[in-house]
Motif scaffolding. Sequence first.
Motif, PDB file in Angstrom:
ATOM      1  N   HIS A  35      17.168 -19.541  23.950  1.00 54.81           N
ATOM      2  CA  HIS A  35      17.406 -18.090  23.994  1.00 54.81           C
ATOM      3  C   HIS A  35      18.881 -17.782  23.827  1.00 54.81           C
ATOM      4  O   HIS A  35      19.730 -18.592  24.168  1.00 54.81           O
ATOM      5  CB  HIS A  35      16.963 -17.508  25.340  1.00 54.81           C
ATOM      6  N   ASP A  36      19.154 -16.570  23.361  1.00 53.52           N
ATOM      7  CA  ASP A  36      20.513 -16.049  23.469  1.00 53.52           C
ATOM      8  C   ASP A  36      20.612 -15.417  24.850  1.00 53.52           C
ATOM      9  O   ASP A  36      19.845 -14.508  25.171  1.00 53.52           O
ATOM     10  CB  ASP A  36      20.784 -15.006  22.385  1.00 53.52           C
ATOM     11  N   VAL A  37      21.530 -15.910  25.660  1.00 52.06           N
ATOM     12  CA  VAL A  37      21.646 -15.433  27.043  1.00 52.06           C
ATOM     13  C   VAL A  37      22.853 -14.498  27.174  1.00 52.06           C
ATOM     14  O   VAL A  37      23.985 -14.901  26.882  1.00 52.06           O
ATOM     15  CB  VAL A  37      21.781 -16.621  28.026  1.00 52.06           C
ATOM     16  N   LEU A  38      22.590 -13.266  27.586  1.00 49.98           N
ATOM     17  CA  LEU A  38      23.667 -12.314  27.881  1.00 49.98           C
ATOM     18  C   LEU A  38      23.943 -12.429  29.372  1.00 49.98           C
ATOM     19  O   LEU A  38      23.110 -12.054  30.202  1.00 49.98           O
ATOM     20  CB  LEU A  38      23.241 -10.886  27.534  1.00 49.98           C
ATOM     21  N   ALA A  39      25.097 -12.985  29.710  1.00 57.23           N
ATOM     22  CA  ALA A  39      25.434 -13.286  31.102  1.00 57.23           C
ATOM     23  C   ALA A  39      26.170 -12.117  31.740  1.00 57.23           C
ATOM     24  O   ALA A  39      27.240 -11.728  31.283  1.00 57.23           O
ATOM     25  CB  ALA A  39      26.300 -14.543  31.156  1.00 57.23           C
ATOM     26  N   ALA A  40      25.600 -11.567  32.816  1.00 59.04           N
ATOM     27  CA  ALA A  40      26.217 -10.410  33.468  1.00 59.04           C
ATOM     28  C   ALA A  40      26.370 -10.656  34.968  1.00 59.04           C
ATOM     29  O   ALA A  40      25.605 -11.400  35.584  1.00 59.04           O
ATOM     30  CB  ALA A  40      25.365  -9.163  33.236  1.00 59.04           C
ATOM     31  N   SER A  41      27.388 -10.017  35.527  1.00 53.15           N
ATOM     32  CA  SER A  41      27.595  -9.975  36.980  1.00 53.15           C
ATOM     33  C   SER A  41      28.672  -8.924  37.237  1.00 53.15           C
ATOM     34  O   SER A  41      29.055  -8.201  36.316  1.00 53.15           O
ATOM     35  CB  SER A  41      27.984 -11.354  37.536  1.00 53.15           C
ATOM     36  N   ARG A  42      29.167  -8.833  38.485  1.00 54.64           N
ATOM     37  CA  ARG A  42      30.163  -7.786  38.758  1.00 54.64           C
ATOM     38  C   ARG A  42      31.487  -8.075  38.075  1.00 54.64           C
ATOM     39  O   ARG A  42      32.221  -7.171  37.711  1.00 54.64           O
ATOM     40  CB  ARG A  42      30.371  -7.634  40.276  1.00 54.64           C
ATOM     41  N   LYS A  43      31.804  -9.401  37.954  1.00 52.61           N
ATOM     42  CA  LYS A  43      33.057  -9.763  37.272  1.00 52.61           C
ATOM     43  C   LYS A  43      32.684 -10.364  35.919  1.00 52.61           C
ATOM     44  O   LYS A  43      31.532 -10.586  35.635  1.00 52.61           O
ATOM     45  CB  LYS A  43      33.827 -10.791  38.115  1.00 52.61           C
ATOM     46  N   GLY A  44      33.676 -10.644  35.099  1.00 53.61           N
ATOM     47  CA  GLY A  44      33.373 -11.264  33.813  1.00 53.61           C
ATOM     48  C   GLY A  44      33.258 -10.243  32.707  1.00 53.61           C
ATOM     49  O   GLY A  44      33.493  -9.050  32.906  1.00 53.61           O
ATOM     50  N   LYS A  45      32.848 -10.735  31.507  1.00 53.28           N
ATOM     51  CA  LYS A  45      32.887  -9.889  30.308  1.00 53.28           C
ATOM     52  C   LYS A  45      31.858  -8.770  30.339  1.00 53.28           C
ATOM     53  O   LYS A  45      32.143  -7.620  30.025  1.00 53.28           O
ATOM     54  CB  LYS A  45      32.671 -10.766  29.066  1.00 53.28           C
ATOM     55  N   LEU A  46      30.618  -9.137  30.717  1.00 54.98           N
ATOM     56  CA  LEU A  46      29.530  -8.150  30.760  1.00 54.98           C
ATOM     57  C   LEU A  46      29.305  -7.788  32.222  1.00 54.98           C
ATOM     58  O   LEU A  46      28.746  -8.577  32.980  1.00 54.98           O
ATOM     59  CB  LEU A  46      28.279  -8.801  30.159  1.00 54.98           C
ATOM     60  N   GLN A  47      29.767  -6.583  32.599  1.00 51.58           N
ATOM     61  CA  GLN A  47      29.776  -6.266  34.031  1.00 51.58           C
ATOM     62  C   GLN A  47      28.630  -5.346  34.441  1.00 51.58           C
ATOM     63  O   GLN A  47      28.290  -4.414  33.733  1.00 51.58           O
ATOM     64  CB  GLN A  47      31.101  -5.598  34.390  1.00 51.58           C
ATOM     65  N   VAL A  48      28.061  -5.666  35.611  1.00 50.21           N
ATOM     66  CA  VAL A  48      27.072  -4.777  36.220  1.00 50.21           C
ATOM     67  C   VAL A  48      27.109  -4.987  37.727  1.00 50.21           C
ATOM     68  O   VAL A  48      27.317  -6.100  38.200  1.00 50.21           O
ATOM     69  CB  VAL A  48      25.648  -5.037  35.675  1.00 50.21           C
ATOM     70  N   ASP A  49      26.922  -3.896  38.457  1.00 50.79           N
ATOM     71  CA  ASP A  49      26.743  -3.982  39.901  1.00 50.79           C
ATOM     72  C   ASP A  49      25.352  -3.419  40.179  1.00 50.79           C
ATOM     73  O   ASP A  49      25.124  -2.212  40.023  1.00 50.79           O
ATOM     74  CB  ASP A  49      27.829  -3.160  40.611  1.00 50.79           C
ATOM     75  N   ILE A  50      24.426  -4.295  40.576  1.00 49.75           N
ATOM     76  CA  ILE A  50      23.031  -3.838  40.713  1.00 49.75           C
ATOM     77  C   ILE A  50      22.845  -2.862  41.874  1.00 49.75           C
ATOM     78  O   ILE A  50      21.804  -2.223  41.976  1.00 49.75           O
ATOM     79  CB  ILE A  50      22.016  -5.013  40.810  1.00 49.75           C
ATOM     80  N   THR A  51      23.848  -2.751  42.767  1.00 49.61           N
ATOM     81  CA  THR A  51      23.723  -1.768  43.862  1.00 49.61           C
ATOM     82  C   THR A  51      23.961  -0.340  43.362  1.00 49.61           C
ATOM     83  O   THR A  51      23.787   0.610  44.117  1.00 49.61           O
ATOM     84  CB  THR A  51      24.719  -2.065  45.010  1.00 49.61           C
ATOM     85  N   ASP A  52      24.367  -0.209  42.097  1.00 45.94           N
ATOM     86  CA  ASP A  52      24.727   1.095  41.543  1.00 45.94           C
ATOM     87  C   ASP A  52      23.884   1.347  40.279  1.00 45.94           C
ATOM     88  O   ASP A  52      24.114   0.718  39.235  1.00 45.94           O
ATOM     89  CB  ASP A  52      26.239   1.051  41.221  1.00 45.94           C
TER      90      ASP A  52
END
Length: 209
Positions: A35-52
């Motif tokens: 698979h092509d994996v899009l890696a996300a978290s609060r820090k890093g290139k692709l950012q997301v905060d799941i609490t928001d």
Amino acid sequence: MPAKKSAKSVRPCVLLVGASGTLGRAVREELEHRHDVLAASRKGKLQVDITDASSIGRLFAKIGKVDAIACAAGSVHFGPLAAMTDELYAIGLRDKLMGQVNLALIGRDYLTDGGSITLITGILAEQPIRAGSSASMVNGALEAFVRAAAIEMPRGIRINAVSPNVFAESMPGYAPFFRGFEPIPVARAALAYGRSIEGAQTGQVYKVF
Ligand SMILES: NC(=O)c1ccc[n+]([C@@H]2O[C@H](COP(=O)([O-])OP(=O)(O)OC[C@H]3O[C@@H](n4cnc5c(N)ncnc54)[C@H](OP(=O)(O)O)[C@@H]3O)[C@@H](O)[C@H]2O)c1
């Protein structure tokens, strides 16, 4: 004679939230061969905060359609029942529970037909430990959500949960809480993500105990 494979065969695209953690790194390693994996978290290139929820919305607006959404994030507060409060339970409700529920609700509109959602729970849903009442509550709620959401998902979208035992890799910090448990290599939990994403089932809780 088998059909010739196009040199440009398209690999499925997976959004992996929590990709930099102990579990996330193992899931990424398991999936990225196929698979092509899009890696996300609060820090890093692709950012997301799941609490928001608005942060989740911004992430999907940026990446567009994916074939699978996988979550390897989610925090709860660990503390003795006697010290737990409304505010301390709210941490897990907002983060691990509603963070993943919102990821599923917002993300489903960005999934291709027949796509999948894989959420993370854990053994504490059914095997409690001291100081783990929030984790047990949140994991149980997530598993009930997955079973219920599965029967209403549109366009053949599937949703499952992975419920692992404590990871061997996490034992340096977690051992005092998990005496007598049999830790599993985190790679075993990652395999269950492959099963959820590449299999055909929905509404399942894949226990990796
Ligand atoms: N460790 C175990 O033995 C075990 C066993 C069973 C189940 N689980 C469950 O597995 C999940 C992952 O555990 P882990 O041990 O791999 O944790 P971890 O090593 O702390 O990794 C957490 C990952 O999630 C990201 N993250 C944290 N909060 C986030 C947020 N609000 N929004 C988006 N990303 C966030 C972190 O990156 P950033 O800091 O960059 O955001 C990191 O990539 C948890 O839900 C845990 O309850 C763990």
